[in-house]
Design an enzyme around this catalytic site. Structure first.
Site, short mmCIF file in Angstrom:
data_model
loop_
_atom_site.label_atom_id
_atom_site.label_comp_id
_atom_site.label_asym_id
_atom_site.label_seq_id
_atom_site.Cartn_x
_atom_site.Cartn_y
_atom_site.Cartn_z
N GLU A 113 0.88 -1.33 0.01
CA GLU A 113 0.06 -0.05 -0.14
C GLU A 113 0.77 1.37 0.05
OE1 GLU A 113 -3.69 1.96 2.34
OE2 GLU A 113 -2.88 0.16 3.10
N GLY A 121 2.84 2.22 10.63
CA GLY A 121 2.66 1.57 11.89
C GLY A 121 2.39 0.00 11.84
N ALA A 122 1.38 -0.25 10.91
CA ALA A 122 1.24 -1.80 10.38
C ALA A 122 0.52 -1.75 9.23
CB ALA A 122 0.36 -2.45 11.53
N MET A 123 0.24 -2.79 8.58
CA MET A 123 -0.35 -3.07 7.29
C MET A 123 -1.41 -4.28 7.32
SD MET A 123 -0.95 -2.13 4.54
CE MET A 123 -2.35 -2.78 3.42
N GLU A 124 -2.80 -4.21 7.20
CA GLU A 124 -3.71 -5.09 7.04
C GLU A 124 -3.83 -6.12 6.10
OE1 GLU A 124 -5.63 -1.65 4.81
OE2 GLU A 124 -4.20 -1.61 6.42
N ASN A 125 -2.66 -6.34 5.43
CA ASN A 125 -2.87 -7.24 4.42
C ASN A 125 -3.60 -8.74 4.72
OD1 ASN A 125 -0.38 -5.97 3.18
ND2 ASN A 125 0.60 -6.96 4.75
N GLU A 132 -5.98 -2.95 12.81
CA GLU A 132 -5.66 -3.75 11.42
C GLU A 132 -6.68 -4.92 11.27
OE1 GLU A 132 -3.58 -2.12 9.52
OE2 GLU A 132 -3.04 -1.00 10.87
N HIS A 168 -9.83 -3.98 9.68
CA HIS A 168 -9.73 -3.33 8.41
C HIS A 168 -10.27 -4.97 7.47
CE1 HIS A 168 -8.32 0.24 7.34
NE2 HIS A 168 -7.26 0.32 7.80
N GLU A 209 -9.84 4.14 6.15
CA GLU A 209 -9.02 4.61 7.23
C GLU A 209 -9.78 5.12 8.34
OE1 GLU A 209 -6.50 3.26 8.07
OE2 GLU A 209 -5.74 2.73 6.00
#
Length: 884
Positions: free
Chosen positions: A124, A264-268, A301, A304, A323
């Site tokens: 992203e 901070g983080a990624m919601e894959n 996350e 999401h 978001e």
């Protein structure tokens, strides 16, 4: 040539769709070979038989390309620095593309890269195009199969989205694993990880009685710090089932902690990749706030999965739809998990006012749904996230119980689709049977509205009139503003501190509750209340019911009364804040005019009033007593005058020292009464006790007496938790004393090998108000533990100085500006995303005096003149110069 601007008005539906992608990623020590098999169909423009397919791709070495099994000749396609163009494609076809990439050289941390010998991805917003040629946009939703091959000894763990289908070993010491994601997803949600990792595991049983395996992966040395993250994940899953009726949908939910991460983080989907900062926690290494941040980011996350993954975006202009909505959801979760809901609400509004309100008043001001962008990474902003969440919260207030009905409509109608803000509002309108066309302006109109409140009481008729006027200043590209639909949560407080029944003149009986929502829909709006026996005080915008600035002519005594008697905890805190800010501004003017600064003794009286009653909520008391920081004072001052960093610093120092001197005995008592040597817990009562004790210590250190300095040193050396140790360190960092040097040295020696904790060491020194701070920061840039390629380290040192040290960054000779501009130019060659975050410190330069404006402008122009400046930095610098 200047970078190209993209506009929402130019968006068009895609001409092709990629139904399925089969990836084979072969990892080596110097490169990775990527094979992608794309099943593609044309979905528009069928009559054009000579249609070209344009795929996105950056930093890819094309090895081969074939269509429907036949290799393409060189005249059948073309590559550019950012695209692969294939001529005359049929309506349905399969592409087989093989490319070579160099993850070890990818310092942008976008796409596939290596962090501490771990291969990982961040796709992203537009990182997938650095892995493979693709239609890299969120409205292309595909099924993914991913096979990863790597050295078995070095990379024993191979992960990707979805479910593990099969795996095996080769005879040459390598192995492979194939993952398949059963859900359609856009390319930005693709993820893979390969590394020497271990994991902790738990089992979650959904309300539908499905088993979900939960795993958190980390490096071996860190795995014992993952338990809090796991318990936070389970809480979030339970809460989302209970509150939003959302269940998890895969067999496994995985999280991986990575040291080098831009966000901070990624919601894959099914494989979240996290900045290790938001996973790892232990009492000795993480503060109370770190624990709370982990809980909230884990939840964000996870949430999401539905608001972002199952329902995704039509285009990147709709970013707020995932978001802002998900931030609102994580805010509600954090409030439900907290002992004091009010503290969480105060923290969220503080963040909004401190960072988003200035953004709305600066050169990068944009609507919650932007109309345009040059570099999408620049629009992961406070406006999209925090204001976007406040817009959802305002809708939540207006719709009341039907809000959750609207959410159910949204989930049901749009599951598996890429949608727009209009789709979301349509679901809410259907549920509430309410026209939200005026409310939609919150998404399309930039700027923070100001609401002016006038009040009038008539003892003869016992009526009370409140008049509201709303206006919003022009922002770039939007000179004229339309009236917004603004919810005002209001109560009236009688002279005895009791609530007044609320009955509007057109109503037959009073409202059932002691507070109610009024809806402002016009530029001027008046409400008349009847049967009001005495002149009350209005408590307006309770719980920060709307994302606005409020102007009302309260006197000091009226604010003190409301701070004491208002039943709304947020407004109680807000009145204490305004009391401090108004007197700090008065002291600033005194300093500027070379007049003696004398503290208003009513300030001391207000604090004594707060502490004279039994302290029921220690966290709220600590919030009430904490002074606004220099950045907050600067933003308050900007609404009325030119910002003066030197005057702000000295006024705040004077107020803090004056309070410390006047109430030293009280602070000694607070410290002693809240001291504890019991084992650390994250229990809310213990957290509140620590917050009040450490606030008292912070004031006492300002006395600069040997006994109070020793108290801080003693707390640091004996602390059994990072919260107390760091609080003592921070308190001493603003006092020129031997104790600070001792603590700084001890902290480094103890934690130099822990990447997350040593970030705190860098940050404390960068935020210090001591005279030599800039020289210290310049020295630390060359420290062996400073790694300019690590975003956390950059944020800790350079970011803390640029965004948090208002006094030293704005040194009148411009040395702070030159230093940050130099670092931005270095970073831009390494990681443009992080560089753009640092350069945003210059955005508000027109708020300062002429001399500082000239010095900042000189640095902005110097950066703009650089060859090969990234789109990220170019957009912010150019808009700062043009739109300020």
């Amino acid at each position: 040539m200047n970078p190209q601007t993209k506009y929402l008005k130019d968006y068009q539906e895609p001409e092709f769709n990629i139904e399925h992608i089969d990836l084979y990623i072969d990892l080596h020590e110097t490169h990775a070979n990527v094979r992608s098999i794309l099943t593609i169909e044309r979905v528009r423009d069928f009559e054009n038989e000579e249609k070209s397919l344009i795929l996105d791709g950056i930093d890819l070495e094309l090895l081969s390309i074939s269509m429907n099994g036949a290799e393409l000749n060189a005249n059948e396609y073309q590559t550019t620095s950012e695209q692969l163009i294939i001529y005359n494609v049929p309506s349905e076809f399969v592409l087989n593309i093989q490319t070579k990439i160099k993850p070890h050289e990818n310092t942008s941390l976008s796409g596939l890269y290596v962090s501490n010998n771990i291969f990982c991805t961040q796709c992203e917003a537009e990182g997938f195009r650095k892995i493979a040629y693709f239609l890299d946009q969120p409205d292309i939703m595909s099924n993914y199969t991913c096979t990863i091959e790597a050295d078995l000894e070095k990379y024993p763990v191979l992960l990707s989205n979805g479910n593990l289908m099969k795996s095996g070993n080769f005879d040459n010491g390598r192995h492979w694993a194939t993952w398949e994601d059963p859900f359609l997803k856009p390319s930005y949600l693709f993820a893979m990880v390969a590394g020497d990792l271990v994991y902790i595991e738990d089992l979650f049983i959904t309300e539908s009685d499905n088993d979900v395996i939960l795993r958190i992966y980390a490096e071996k040395d860190n795995i014992d710090r993952c338990e809090h993250a796991m318990s936070s994940l389970i809480k979030a899953m339970e809460w989302d089932e209970q509150v939003f009726n959302r269940e998890y949908d895969l067999e496994t939910y995985m999280i991986v902690a990575i040291n080098d991460f831009n966000m901070g983080a990624m919601e894959n989907k099914g494989l979240n990749i996290f900045n290790a900062k938001y996973i790892l926690a232990h009492p000795e290494t993480a503060t109370d706030n770190d624990y709370f941040d982990i809980e909230r980011v884990i939840a964000h996350e996870y949430f999401h999965n539905w608001t972002g993954n199952r329902i995704t975006l039509k285009n990147w202009f709709q970013l707020c739809l995932k978001e802002g909505l998900t931030v609102f959801r994580d805010q509600l979760f954090a409030e439900d998990m907290a002992a004091s809901r009010a503290i969480k609400r105060i923290q969220d509004v503080q963040k909004l006012r401190l960072y988003q309100f200035p953004e709305d008043a600066g050169p990068m001001a944009h609507p919650v749904r932007p109309d345009e962008y040059i570099e999408m990474n620049n629009f992961y902003t406070m406006t999209v996230y925090e204001k976007g969440a406040e817009v959802i919260r305002m809708m939540y207030r207006l719709l009341a119980d039907t809000f959750f009905k609207g959410m159910e409509y949204y989930f049901t109608q749009y599951d598996g689709q890429a949608v727009t803000v209009e789709n979301f509002l349509s679901a809410m309108e259907d549920a509430a049977e309410m026209d939200l066309s005026q409310f939609k302006l919150w998404y399309t109109q930039a700027g923070t509205p100001t609401v002016m409140v006038q009040r009038e009481y008539s003892p003869e008729t016992q009526t009370y009139t409140l008049s509201f006027e709303q206006f919003c200043r022009p922002t770039p590209g939007q000179q004229k503003k339309r009236p917004l639909l603004i919810p005002v949560d209001i109560a009236l407080i009688a002279p005895d501190g009791q609530p007044v029944p609320l009955q509007l003149i057109e109503e037959a009986k009073p409202h059932q509750q002691n507070h109610r929502i009024l809806q402002l829909t016009q530029s001027h709006h008046t409400f008349e209340f009847i049967n009001v026996p005495e002149d009350p005080l209005p408590s307006v915008f309770r719980d920060f019911s709307a994302c606005v600035k409020v102007s009302i002519d309260y006197t000091f005594k009226e604010r003190l009364f409301l701070m004491t008697y208002d039943s709304d905890a947020f407004n109680r805190w807000d009145h204490s804040r305004q009391i401090f800010l108004e007197d700090l501004y008065r002291l600033v003017i005194k300093y500027q005019n070379n007049q003696p600064m004398i503290l208003n003794q009513e300030i001391i009286g207000a604090i004594e009033t707060i502490l004279s009653e039994p302290i029921i909520d220690k966290s709220l008391t600590a919030k009430l007593l904490k002074l606004p920081n220099e950045v907050e004072i600067a933003h308050y001052m900007a609404d009325q005058n030119t910002i003066d960093p030197e005057a702000i610093y000295h006024a705040r120092q004077f107020m803090k020292q004056s309070i410390a001197i006047a109430l030293s005995n009280t602070f000694f008592s607070l410290f002693e009464n809240n001291f504890s040597s019991a084992p650390y817990t994250i229990d809310p009562e213990d957290v509140a006790q620590r917050s009040l004790k450490n606030l008292a210590l912070n004031y006492l250190v300002q006395l600069r007496q040997s006994d109070t300095l020793f108290m801080a040193l003693d707390q640091f050396t004996k602390a059994n938790n990072m919260t107390d140790a760091l609080s003592a360190f921070i308190s001493l960092s603003h006092v020129p004393c031997d104790e600070y040097e001792i603590v700084c040295d001890l902290f480094y020696k103890k934690w130099q090998h822990d990447p997350l904790v040593i970030n705190k060491w860098f940050s404390v020194q960068a935020l210090s108000s001591l005279d030599n701070t800039l020289e210290t920061v310049q020295t630390l840039i060359n420290h062996k533990n400073f790694k300019i390629k690590n975003p956390n380290r950059v944020r800790a040192l350079i970011g803390s100085f640029a965004h948090g040290n208002h006094f030293h960054f704005h040194h009148p000779e411009g040395s702070g500006y030159r230093f940050i501009a130099d670092q931005v130019l270095k970073l831009d060659k390494i990681n443009p995303q992080i560089a753009s975050r640092m350069v945003s410190a210059f955005n508000y330069w027109k708020k300062y005096d002429d001399r500082r404006q000239g010095l900042i402008k000189e640095q902005l122009e110097r950066m703009l003149e650089q060859k090969d400046l990234s789109k990220d930095v170019y957009e912010i610098v150019s808009k700062s110069l043009v739109n300020s």
